[in-house]
Design a protein around this motif. Structure first.
Motif, mmCIF file in Angstrom:
data_model
loop_
_atom_site.group_PDB
_atom_site.id
_atom_site.type_symbol
_atom_site.label_atom_id
_atom_site.label_comp_id
_atom_site.label_asym_id
_atom_site.label_seq_id
_atom_site.Cartn_x
_atom_site.Cartn_y
_atom_site.Cartn_z
ATOM 1 N N HIS A 38 82.100 45.339 48.864
ATOM 2 C CA HIS A 38 80.655 45.434 49.007
ATOM 3 C C HIS A 38 80.264 46.900 48.956
ATOM 4 O O HIS A 38 81.094 47.777 49.124
ATOM 5 C CB HIS A 38 80.189 44.817 50.323
ATOM 6 N N THR A 39 78.982 47.145 48.760
ATOM 7 C CA THR A 39 78.509 48.517 48.728
ATOM 8 C C THR A 39 77.076 48.574 49.240
ATOM 9 O O THR A 39 76.409 47.554 49.355
ATOM 10 C CB THR A 39 78.616 49.106 47.313
ATOM 11 N N SER A 40 76.637 49.762 49.560
ATOM 12 C CA SER A 40 75.261 49.998 49.990
ATOM 13 C C SER A 40 74.860 51.384 49.504
ATOM 14 O O SER A 40 75.693 52.164 49.032
ATOM 15 C CB SER A 40 75.151 49.904 51.511
ATOM 16 N N VAL A 41 73.596 51.690 49.633
ATOM 17 C CA VAL A 41 73.116 52.994 49.176
ATOM 18 C C VAL A 41 73.751 54.113 49.998
ATOM 19 O O VAL A 41 74.163 55.145 49.458
ATOM 20 C CB VAL A 41 71.571 53.053 49.265
ATOM 21 N N ALA A 42 73.872 53.899 51.289
ATOM 22 C CA ALA A 42 74.477 54.924 52.150
ATOM 23 C C ALA A 42 75.942 55.170 51.775
ATOM 24 O O ALA A 42 76.392 56.320 51.733
ATOM 25 C CB ALA A 42 74.374 54.510 53.613
ATOM 26 N N SER A 43 76.685 54.116 51.493
ATOM 27 C CA SER A 43 78.096 54.298 51.121
ATOM 28 C C SER A 43 78.226 54.951 49.748
ATOM 29 O O SER A 43 79.149 55.731 49.529
ATOM 30 C CB SER A 43 78.848 52.969 51.159
ATOM 31 N N ILE A 44 77.306 54.682 48.834
ATOM 32 C CA ILE A 44 77.332 55.349 47.530
ATOM 33 C C ILE A 44 77.118 56.843 47.703
ATOM 34 O O ILE A 44 77.816 57.660 47.092
ATOM 35 C CB ILE A 44 76.279 54.733 46.583
ATOM 36 N N VAL A 45 76.182 57.221 48.554
ATOM 37 C CA VAL A 45 75.912 58.642 48.803
ATOM 38 C C VAL A 45 77.108 59.319 49.451
ATOM 39 O O VAL A 45 77.531 60.407 49.032
ATOM 40 C CB VAL A 45 74.640 58.806 49.667
ATOM 41 N N VAL A 46 77.709 58.680 50.450
ATOM 42 C CA VAL A 46 78.867 59.272 51.142
ATOM 43 C C VAL A 46 80.049 59.414 50.191
ATOM 44 O O VAL A 46 80.698 60.464 50.144
ATOM 45 C CB VAL A 46 79.249 58.418 52.374
ATOM 46 N N HIS A 47 80.322 58.385 49.394
ATOM 47 C CA HIS A 47 81.448 58.447 48.468
ATOM 48 C C HIS A 47 81.205 59.457 47.347
ATOM 49 O O HIS A 47 82.146 60.094 46.874
ATOM 50 C CB HIS A 47 81.730 57.056 47.890
ATOM 51 N N THR A 48 79.962 59.638 46.938
ATOM 52 C CA THR A 48 79.639 60.646 45.920
ATOM 53 C C THR A 48 79.876 62.048 46.459
ATOM 54 O O THR A 48 80.460 62.900 45.774
ATOM 55 C CB THR A 48 78.177 60.496 45.470
ATOM 56 N N ILE A 49 79.458 62.295 47.683
ATOM 57 C CA ILE A 49 79.682 63.604 48.305
ATOM 58 C C ILE A 49 81.178 63.869 48.468
ATOM 59 O O ILE A 49 81.658 64.973 48.191
ATOM 60 C CB ILE A 49 78.931 63.698 49.649
ATOM 61 N N LEU A 50 81.930 62.854 48.907
ATOM 62 C CA LEU A 50 83.385 63.005 49.041
ATOM 63 C C LEU A 50 84.038 63.298 47.692
ATOM 64 O O LEU A 50 84.925 64.146 47.589
ATOM 65 C CB LEU A 50 84.003 61.743 49.637
ATOM 66 N N PHE A 51 83.608 62.592 46.650
ATOM 67 C CA PHE A 51 84.169 62.788 45.317
ATOM 68 C C PHE A 51 83.962 64.223 44.840
ATOM 69 O O PHE A 51 84.907 64.889 44.412
ATOM 70 C CB PHE A 51 83.545 61.806 44.326
ATOM 71 N N PHE A 52 82.733 64.703 44.887
ATOM 72 C CA PHE A 52 82.458 66.046 44.387
ATOM 73 C C PHE A 52 83.107 67.123 45.255
ATOM 74 O O PHE A 52 83.573 68.141 44.733
ATOM 75 C CB PHE A 52 80.953 66.283 44.253
ATOM 76 N N ALA A 53 83.191 66.896 46.562
ATOM 77 C CA ALA A 53 83.843 67.869 47.436
ATOM 78 C C ALA A 53 85.342 67.953 47.131
ATOM 79 O O ALA A 53 85.895 69.052 46.978
ATOM 80 C CB ALA A 53 83.612 67.508 48.892
ATOM 81 N N LEU A 54 86.010 66.812 47.050
ATOM 82 C CA LEU A 54 87.448 66.816 46.759
ATOM 83 C C LEU A 54 87.738 67.316 45.348
ATOM 84 O O LEU A 54 88.718 68.033 45.130
ATOM 85 C CB LEU A 54 88.028 65.414 46.952
ATOM 86 N N ASP A 55 86.882 66.953 44.398
ATOM 87 C CA ASP A 55 87.056 67.418 43.025
ATOM 88 C C ASP A 55 86.922 68.939 42.946
ATOM 89 O O ASP A 55 87.721 69.609 42.295
ATOM 90 C CB ASP A 55 86.031 66.730 42.121
ATOM 91 N N ALA A 56 85.934 69.474 43.628
ATOM 92 C CA ALA A 56 85.731 70.928 43.617
ATOM 93 C C ALA A 56 86.876 71.654 44.311
ATOM 94 O O ALA A 56 87.343 72.695 43.830
ATOM 95 C CB ALA A 56 84.414 71.276 44.295
ATOM 96 N N VAL A 57 87.348 71.115 45.418
ATOM 97 C CA VAL A 57 88.452 71.759 46.139
ATOM 98 C C VAL A 57 89.718 71.760 45.281
ATOM 99 O O VAL A 57 90.396 72.782 45.155
ATOM 100 C CB VAL A 57 88.703 71.061 47.495
ATOM 101 N N LEU A 58 90.042 70.634 44.676
ATOM 102 C CA LEU A 58 91.279 70.545 43.900
ATOM 103 C C LEU A 58 91.220 71.342 42.605
ATOM 104 O O LEU A 58 92.208 71.952 42.198
ATOM 105 C CB LEU A 58 91.603 69.086 43.597
#
Length: 70
Positions: A38-58
């Motif tokens: 399942h998904t929600s707008v809040a989880s999409i926002v949190v997962h997007t922030i995590l994705f870009f943060a981890l991508d930028a760090v790596l």
């Protein structure tokens, strides 16, 4: 030779951080729910922030490089 790190790292992070696939954060009744598909707008926002943060760090901060070739 080409650097394949951005392609591979982004693909793996996108797959692993898709909301609801492995985990969803935040879930409806809990902070984290595992494998509920399942998904929600809040989880999409949190997962997007995590994705870009981890991508930028790596890719930028650590500078991971994968060169394939001869």
């Amino acid at each position: 030779m080409q650097d394949w790190a951005p392609v591979f790292i982004s693909l793996v992070l996108f797959t692993l951080l898709s909301p609801g696939l492995l985990f969803q954060m935040p879930a409806k009744s809990r902070l984290i729910a595992f494998g509920n598909f399942h998904t929600s707008v809040a989880s999409i926002v949190v997962h997007t922030i995590l994705f870009f943060a981890l991508d930028a760090v790596l890719l930028v901060a650590i500078g991971v490089r994968i060169e394939l070739g001869n």
